[in-house]
Design an enzyme around this catalytic site. Structure first.
Site, PDB file in Angstrom:
ATOM      1  N   GLU A  90      -1.445  -2.013   4.873  1.00 26.58           N
ATOM      2  CA  GLU A  90      -0.831  -1.905   3.553  1.00 26.58           C
ATOM      3  C   GLU A  90      -0.739  -3.314   2.984  1.00 26.58           C
ATOM      4  O   GLU A  90       0.165  -4.074   3.340  1.00 26.58           O
ATOM      5  CB  GLU A  90       0.557  -1.250   3.665  1.00 26.58           C
ATOM      6  CG  GLU A  90       0.522   0.176   4.189  1.00 26.58           C
ATOM      7  CD  GLU A  90      -0.190   1.136   3.251  1.00 26.58           C
ATOM      8  OE1 GLU A  90      -0.425   0.770   2.079  1.00 26.58           O
ATOM      9  OE2 GLU A  90      -0.531   2.242   3.685  1.00 26.58           O
ATOM     10  N   CYS A 118       5.033  -5.462  -3.656  1.00 23.28           N
ATOM     11  CA  CYS A 118       3.574  -5.354  -3.576  1.00 23.28           C
ATOM     12  C   CYS A 118       2.990  -4.519  -4.709  1.00 23.28           C
ATOM     13  O   CYS A 118       1.814  -4.679  -5.054  1.00 23.28           O
ATOM     14  CB  CYS A 118       3.163  -4.780  -2.232  1.00 23.28           C
ATOM     15  SG  CYS A 118       3.838  -3.145  -1.877  1.00 23.28           S
TER      16      CYS A 118
END
Length: 467
Positions: free
Chosen positions: A221, A255
Site C-alpha cells: 500500500e 496517502c
C-alpha cells in the site's frame, strides 16, 4: 554474592524468538477456529474502548493529531471495520460451492478459504494506529498468526501496541517488534507466508526484494500524487470544503490526500479564492493556535516541505515554525508543472492549484504520470464525471468528495502500478490474508471406464463429446 544482571537479547535472537514462537502457535492450529478469530476481534475491540485515552494521547504525541480527528480517522474507523468483519465472519469462512462439469459427475466442487500462516504487517507513521490495526483485523479474521512492526517514527504509538496488545490478544500468536531499520531488516530476512507493507515506494521495493528470496507474496500500500479535477460545473463552495478537509486533515500527511488540483481555467480564480477563504474558515487567521490543526511529524519532513513553498505563490498560508513542527495550511497558485512541488508526493499541508484549459488537458496531464493511489473529480455534469473516471486509472476514486471511498468497507482499498499492489478492507482484507483452496470431492459409486486406457474409438468419441 549478587546475581549477574540479565542480558538483553540481541536483535536477531529476539526477533527469531518472536517469529518462531508465532509460527509454532499457528502450527499448533490454535488460530484456525472461528472461536479464536472472534475472540481476537473482540479483544481488539475492547482495547479500542478501554484504551481510547492512551491511543489519542499517543497520536497527539507522535503526529500532533487533534483528539476528534484521532478518534474519527483511527479509532472509530477501526471499530467499524471490526464490527463489519465480525458480522460477516461466518459467511466468509464457509466454503463457497461452485459448479461441477458433467465429466466430473458425480462430484461437487468448492473453494475453501484457508489462513496463509504467519504474516508480517509493517505500518507507517502517518496513521500509526489505524494502519496497523486495520490490516491486523483482516489477518486475525482469516485465522493467521501475526508479527507486527509499528513505525519507529511514531514511538508513542509503537510503545502502546507493544504494551497493550498482549493484554487483549493471544500473546503467542500475535507478536509486536519495535525498532527501526535494523529490526525491520532482520524481520525481512525471515520467511513469512505474507507481508503487508504500507509506506513509500522506495521501501516498498526493499520489502518486495526481501520477500522474493522466500517467494513470499506481498501487499504493498504505497502512495503517489493523487490528482483532483475541478470542472467548471462544480459547486465551488462545497468543492472547496471537501478539498480542504481532505488535504489538511492530519496536516496533509495522508496517502490519499488531494496532492494537487487541476482546475478548469474558467473557474480557476474563483476556486483559488474560495479555497483560501475556506482555509481561514476552518482554522482561523492563525492556524498555529487552532486545536483542530495537526503538526508535521518531525524536523526532517518539516524542512523538506518548507523547501517546496517556493514552487508557487501562496494565496494563504506559508508560515512555518520548525520548533513547533508547524506549517500553515497553504494554497499555492501559479505553479509550474515541472516545479519541485510537482515532482514527488507532497505528504504535507501544501496544495498546488494548476490551471487547465479543459478536462481533456487535465486527463492527459494525469495519464502522462505514474498511476496514483486515489483520484478525485468535482463536477455536477454527469458526462464529465464519467469521462474522467473512464479515461484515467487510479487505485480508487471518488466523485464530488475526497477520501470517502475509504469509509465503505465493501470497497477494496489498494493501489495500482507505482501506487501499490493488492487491496484490503472488508471482505478484501479477509481474502488478502487467505489462500483460496480449490477442492473437488468425487464419489466412488460410479467409476466409468471411459477415463482409463486402453482408449478405443468408442471412448474417444465419448470423451470428445463430454469435453
Amino acid at each position: 554474592m549478587s546475581e549477574p544482571a540479565a542480558r538483553t537479547p540481541s536483535i536477531p535472537s529476539a526477533i527469531t524468538d518472536a517469529v518462531e514462537g508465532a509460527r509454532r502457535a499457528f502450527d499448533r492450529g490454535i488460530t484456525r477456529s472461528a472461536g479464536w478469530r472472534l475472540a481476537q476481534l473482540d479483544g481488539l475491540s475492547r482495547m479500542l474502548t478501554e484504551r481510547e485515552r492512551e491511543i489519542t494521547d499517543a497520536l497527539a504525541a507522535d503526529v500532533g493529531k487533534p483528539r476528534l480527528e484521532a478518534y474519527s480517522t483511527e479509532i472509530a474507523y477501526t471499530a467499524s471495520e471490526i464490527a463489519d468483519t465480525r458480522k460477516s465472519l461466518s459467511s466468509l469462512m464457509k466454503p463457497r460451492r461452485v459448479g461441477t462439469p458433467l465429466i466430473l459427475q458425480p462430484g461437487r466442487s468448492a473453494i475453501h478459504a484457508q489462513p496463509l500462516g504467519l504474516v508480517l504487517i509493517i505500518s507507517p507513521w502517518n496513521y500509526p494506529f489505524g494502519l496497523l490495526a486495520g490490516p491486523l483485523v483482516g489477518a486475525l479474521a482469516a485465522g493467521n498468526a501475526v508479527v507486527l512492526k509499528p513505525s519507529e517514527v511514531a514511538p508513542a504509538t509503537s510503545a502502546l501496541f507493544a504494551r497493550y496488545l498482549p493484554e487483549y490478544l493471544d500473546r503467542d500468536a500475535v507478536r509486536v517488534i519495535e525498532g527501526g531499520v535494523p529490526e525491520t531488516t532482520e524481520l525481512l530476512a525471515h520467511r513469512f507466508d505474507h507481508i503487508f507493507y504500507t509506506g513509500n515506494g522506495a521501501v516498498g521495493r526493499i520489502v518486495m526484494a526481501a520477500a522474493a528470496k522466500h517467494l513470499t507474496p506481498v501487499t504493498l500500500e504505497l502512495g503517489g500524487k493523487s490528482p483532483t479535477f475541478v470542472d467548471r460545473s462544480a459547486d465551488l463552495e462545497v468543492t472547496a470544503k471537501r478539498i480542504c478537509w481532505g488535504k489538511f486533515s492530519n496536516a496533509g500527511q495522508t496517502c490519499v490526500a488531494p496532492d494537487y488540483v487541476l482546475a478548469h481555467a474558467s473557474i480557476y480564480e474563483e476556486l483559488v479564492a474560495t479555497l483560501a477563504r475556506t482555509v481561514r474558515g476552518f482554522y482561523g487567521d492563525d492556524p498555529q493556535r487552532s486545536p483542530d490543526y495537526g503538526r508535521v511529524v518531525n524536523a526532517r519532513h518539516h524542512r523538506r516541505l518548507v523547501a517546496l513553498l517556493g514552487s508557487g505563490h501562496a494565496v494563504v498560508g506559508g508560515q512555518h515554525d520548525e520548533a513547533d513542527r508547524y506549517l500553515a495550511p497553504t494554497i499555492l497558485r501559479d505553479v509550474s508543472p515541472d516545479s519541485p512541488v510537482m515532482a514527488d508526493e507532497i505528504f504535507g499541508p501544501i496544495l498546488p492549484v494548476l490551471k487547465v484549459a479543459s478536462m481533456d488537458e487535465g486527463i492527459a496531464f494525469v495519464n502522462a504520470r505514474p498511476k496514483p493511489l486515489a483520484l478525485y473529480v468535482f463536477a455536477e455534469d454527469d458526462a464529465v464525471q464519467r469521462d474522467v473516471i473512464e479515461r484515467t486509472t487510479s487505485g480508487g476514486a471518488a466523485v464530488n468528495h475526497t477520501w470517502m471511498h475509504l469509509a465503505n468497507h465493501d470497497l477494496p482499498f489498494g493501489g495500482v502500478g507505482e501506487s501499490g499492489m493488492g487491496a484490503y478492507h472488508g471482505k478484501a482484507s479477509f481474502d488478502c490474508f487467505s489462500h483460496h483452496r480449490s477442492v473437488l470431492v468425487k464419489s466412488t459409486r460410479l467409476d466409468a471406464p471411459i477415463m482409463y486406457p486402453p482408449y478405443d474409438d468408442t471412448k474417444q468419441k465419448l470423451l470428445r463429446f463430454l469435453l
